[in-house]
Enzyme design. Structure first.
Site, PDB file in Angstrom:
ATOM      1  N   CYS A 131       0.826  -1.207   0.000  1.00 52.00           N
ATOM      2  CA  CYS A 131       0.000   0.000   0.000  1.00 52.00           C
ATOM      3  C   CYS A 131       0.863   1.261   0.000  1.00 52.00           C
ATOM      4  O   CYS A 131       1.409   1.642   1.046  1.00 52.00           O
ATOM      5  CB  CYS A 131      -0.922  -0.039   1.230  1.00 52.00           C
ATOM      6  SG  CYS A 131      -1.921   1.439   1.426  1.00 52.00           S
ATOM      7  N   CYS A 134      -0.374   4.114   2.186  1.00 58.06           N
ATOM      8  CA  CYS A 134      -0.137   3.896   3.609  1.00 58.06           C
ATOM      9  C   CYS A 134       1.323   4.144   3.971  1.00 58.06           C
ATOM     10  O   CYS A 134       1.620   4.760   4.984  1.00 58.06           O
ATOM     11  CB  CYS A 134      -0.472   2.451   3.998  1.00 58.06           C
ATOM     12  SG  CYS A 134      -2.059   1.877   3.396  1.00 58.06           S
ATOM     13  N   ASP A 135       2.237   3.641   3.162  1.00 53.55           N
ATOM     14  CA  ASP A 135       3.625   3.545   3.611  1.00 53.55           C
ATOM     15  C   ASP A 135       4.629   4.375   2.817  1.00 53.55           C
ATOM     16  O   ASP A 135       5.804   4.439   3.193  1.00 53.55           O
ATOM     17  CB  ASP A 135       4.053   2.062   3.591  1.00 53.55           C
ATOM     18  CG  ASP A 135       3.241   1.240   4.589  1.00 53.55           C
ATOM     19  OD1 ASP A 135       2.858   1.803   5.630  1.00 53.55           O
ATOM     20  OD2 ASP A 135       2.970   0.063   4.317  1.00 53.55           O
TER      21      ASP A 135
HETATM   22  C1  LIG Z   1       0.858  -4.148   5.152  1.00 57.67           C
HETATM   23  C2  LIG Z   1      -0.340  -3.222   5.150  1.00 57.67           C
HETATM   24  C3  LIG Z   1      -0.206  -1.950   5.670  1.00 57.67           C
HETATM   25  C4  LIG Z   1      -1.301  -1.086   5.695  1.00 57.67           C
HETATM   26  N1  LIG Z   1      -1.147   0.153   6.240  1.00 57.67           N
HETATM   27  C5  LIG Z   1      -2.212   0.984   6.303  1.00 57.67           C
HETATM   28  C6  LIG Z   1      -2.080   2.291   6.858  1.00 57.67           C
HETATM   29  O1  LIG Z   1      -0.993   2.698   7.292  1.00 57.67           O
HETATM   30  N2  LIG Z   1      -3.180   3.094   6.871  1.00 57.67           N
HETATM   31  C7  LIG Z   1      -4.395   2.690   6.379  1.00 57.67           C
HETATM   32  O2  LIG Z   1      -5.359   3.451   6.441  1.00 57.67           O
HETATM   33  N3  LIG Z   1      -4.540   1.466   5.823  1.00 57.67           N
HETATM   34  C8  LIG Z   1      -3.492   0.618   5.771  1.00 57.67           C
HETATM   35  N4  LIG Z   1      -3.617  -0.615   5.183  1.00 57.67           N
HETATM   36  C9  LIG Z   1      -4.912  -0.961   4.584  1.00 57.67           C
HETATM   37  C10 LIG Z   1      -5.905  -1.383   5.691  1.00 57.67           C
HETATM   38  O3  LIG Z   1      -5.280  -2.345   6.505  1.00 57.67           O
HETATM   39  C11 LIG Z   1      -7.170  -1.939   5.053  1.00 57.67           C
HETATM   40  O4  LIG Z   1      -7.747  -0.993   4.217  1.00 57.67           O
HETATM   41  C12 LIG Z   1      -8.176  -2.311   6.159  1.00 57.67           C
HETATM   42  O5  LIG Z   1      -7.587  -3.243   7.041  1.00 57.67           O
HETATM   43  C13 LIG Z   1      -9.444  -2.902   5.565  1.00 57.67           C
HETATM   44  O6  LIG Z   1     -10.251  -3.302   6.618  1.00 57.67           O
HETATM   45  P1  LIG Z   1     -11.380  -4.412   6.434  1.00 57.67           P
HETATM   46  O7  LIG Z   1     -11.954  -4.593   7.796  1.00 57.67           O
HETATM   47  O8  LIG Z   1     -12.264  -4.025   5.321  1.00 57.67           O
HETATM   48  O9  LIG Z   1     -10.645  -5.728   5.951  1.00 57.67           O
HETATM   49  P2  LIG Z   1      -9.436  -6.568   6.554  1.00 57.67           P
HETATM   50  O10 LIG Z   1      -8.560  -5.755   7.408  1.00 57.67           O
HETATM   51  O11 LIG Z   1      -8.854  -7.262   5.379  1.00 57.67           O
HETATM   52  O12 LIG Z   1     -10.150  -7.638   7.498  1.00 57.67           O
HETATM   53  C14 LIG Z   1     -10.880  -8.695   6.967  1.00 57.67           C
HETATM   54  C15 LIG Z   1     -11.303  -9.637   8.082  1.00 57.67           C
HETATM   55  O13 LIG Z   1     -12.196 -10.609   7.539  1.00 57.67           O
HETATM   56  C16 LIG Z   1     -11.845 -11.885   8.046  1.00 57.67           C
HETATM   57  N5  LIG Z   1     -12.365 -12.903   7.136  1.00 57.67           N
HETATM   58  C17 LIG Z   1     -12.041 -13.135   5.830  1.00 57.67           C
HETATM   59  N6  LIG Z   1     -12.736 -14.179   5.352  1.00 57.67           N
HETATM   60  C18 LIG Z   1     -13.527 -14.603   6.373  1.00 57.67           C
HETATM   61  C19 LIG Z   1     -14.468 -15.664   6.520  1.00 57.67           C
HETATM   62  N7  LIG Z   1     -14.751 -16.511   5.510  1.00 57.67           N
HETATM   63  N8  LIG Z   1     -15.059 -15.839   7.722  1.00 57.67           N
HETATM   64  C20 LIG Z   1     -14.815 -14.982   8.755  1.00 57.67           C
HETATM   65  N9  LIG Z   1     -13.934 -13.967   8.668  1.00 57.67           N
HETATM   66  C21 LIG Z   1     -13.295 -13.795   7.500  1.00 57.67           C
HETATM   67  C22 LIG Z   1     -10.350 -11.829   8.205  1.00 57.67           C
HETATM   68  O14 LIG Z   1      -9.897 -12.824   9.127  1.00 57.67           O
HETATM   69  C23 LIG Z   1     -10.169 -10.413   8.746  1.00 57.67           C
HETATM   70  O15 LIG Z   1     -10.358 -10.416  10.124  1.00 57.67           O
HETATM   71  C24 LIG Z   1      -2.551  -1.500   5.158  1.00 57.67           C
HETATM   72  C25 LIG Z   1      -2.688  -2.785   4.618  1.00 57.67           C
HETATM   73  C26 LIG Z   1      -1.597  -3.651   4.623  1.00 57.67           C
HETATM   74  C27 LIG Z   1      -1.751  -5.037   4.048  1.00 57.67           C
END
Ligand SMILES: Cc1cc2nc3c(=O)[nH]c(=O)nc-3n(C[C@H](O)[C@H](O)[C@H](O)COP(=O)(O)OP(=O)(O)OC[C@H]3O[C@@H](n4cnc5c(N)ncnc54)[C@H](O)[C@@H]3O)c2cc1C
Length: 307
Positions: A131, A134-135
């Protein structure tokens, strides 16, 4: 029978849990195999409002979870492996156990595609990222490498030239999937160097716990060479975690949930939140905001139905 089951415990799922818990709906969150979601993979998050010094990703998402639990949200380990959304109450299979829910919030996220190298996996959050938004800021006047050949790789490379001394774009082929306009923009950028027909063999330096370089192979000549690098960005796409909804919910060609307005899917009572539907912004704050939207939709629907 649950009022609301939330699939996923990232920013979106935990925020939806906080809001639905405070609305007295006693939400159940199914954590999934990656409890805490993508933020649990990273270190310092500097762009989530409210933390002037930044906050560690795992701490941020854990704090939202604690806040939700404080108001009565329950969490369950395991993943949803099957669903029946054909009628209400909806049925969800969590690791072999079926449960029923009046409403469902899908916050299952989208996992970044990685190269799959052991060294890359060990250095995620320590110089390896998926990302740029983000970084990128961490690599001012540093050497940056971007891997990929599509639009997102071009966009990330262009964006990263705001920070880096130089951005080296590494691509396995000599042709690009990227659209002409994105490719032309990257090619016209004097800070981007293209390394074509080149694959990454290893990211250094796992023993130091930070990125110091990459070992590359020219796929035409077979030459192997090393490049010093400070930030290593993998931009080869994301995989939305939606395979269990195929055939039941409207998905776009890449598998992202299609929105039917607000947080609504094509099925009344099933809502989306976060990266599972968002192929554009993919940020912690937008995911948290989407979790709030889905929770408010759930509250209003259940209220209208007299629950
Ligand atoms: C390395 C990295 C660094 C980042 N740094 C930043 C940053 O500095 N600032 C920022 O704003 N964003 C950052 N991001 C982006 C940010 O992390 C994501 O946009 C955010 O986490 C999305 O949130 P979400 O809850 O939609 O999904 P996710 O965080 O992807 O969470 C998805 C969840 O769904 C669960 N899940 C999936 N399938 C199933 C299933 N079948 N049954 C039950 N549970 C399931 C997973 O276990 C997880 O808990 C970063 C991402 C990465 C990879």
């Amino acid at each position: 029978m649950r009022n609301v089951v939330i699939i996923g415990s990232g920013c979106a799922g935990n925020t939806a849990a906080l809001y639905t818990a405070r609305a007295n709906l006693k939400p159940l969150v199914i954590s999934g195999h990656e409890a805490g979601g993508q933020l649990s993979l990273t270190t310092l998050v500097e762009n989530f409002p409210g933390f002037p010094e930044g906050i560690n990703g795992p701490d941020l998402v854990e704090n939202i979870r604690k806040q939700a639990e404080h108001f009565g949200a329950e969490y369950m380990h395991g993943a949803v492996i099957d669903t029946d959304l054909s009628k209400r109450p909806f049925r969800l299979n969590v690791e072999g156990e079926w449960m029923e829910a009046r409403t469902v919030i899908i916050a299952a996220g989208a996992s970044a595609r990685w190269l799959g190298l052991e060294s890359e996996q060990k250095l995620i959050g320590h110089g390896v990222s998926s990302c740029a938004t983000c970084d990128g800021f961490f690599y001012r006047e540093k050497e940056i490498m971007v891997v990929g050949g599509g639009d997102s790789a071009m966009e990330e490379a262009n964006f990263l030239t705001r920070f880096g001394k130089r951005v080296t774009l590494v691509h396995r082929k000599d042709t690009f999937r990227a659209s002409k306009i994105m490719l032309d923009r990257a090619k016209a950028n004097p800070k981007i160097e293209f390394l074509m027909n080149t694959a990454v063999e290893e990211v250094f330096d796992v023993t130091k716990g930070e990125v110091t370089g990459a070992r590359l192979r020219n796929l035409v000549t077979g030459d192997i060479f090393d490049r010093p690098v400070d930030g290593f960005f993998v931009a080869i796409g994301h995989i939305p975690n939606t395979h269990i909804f195929k055939g039941q919910l409207d998905l776009d060609p890449d598998g992202y949930l299609l929105s039917h307005g607000g947080a609504r899917t094509n099925i009344l009572g099933v809502f989306h939140a976060g990266d599972v539907q968002d192929r554009v912004y993919r940020q912690a704050i937008t995911a948290a905001g989407a979790g709030c939207m889905a929770a408010i939709e759930v509250e209003r629907l259940l209220e209208a139905e007299g629950h």
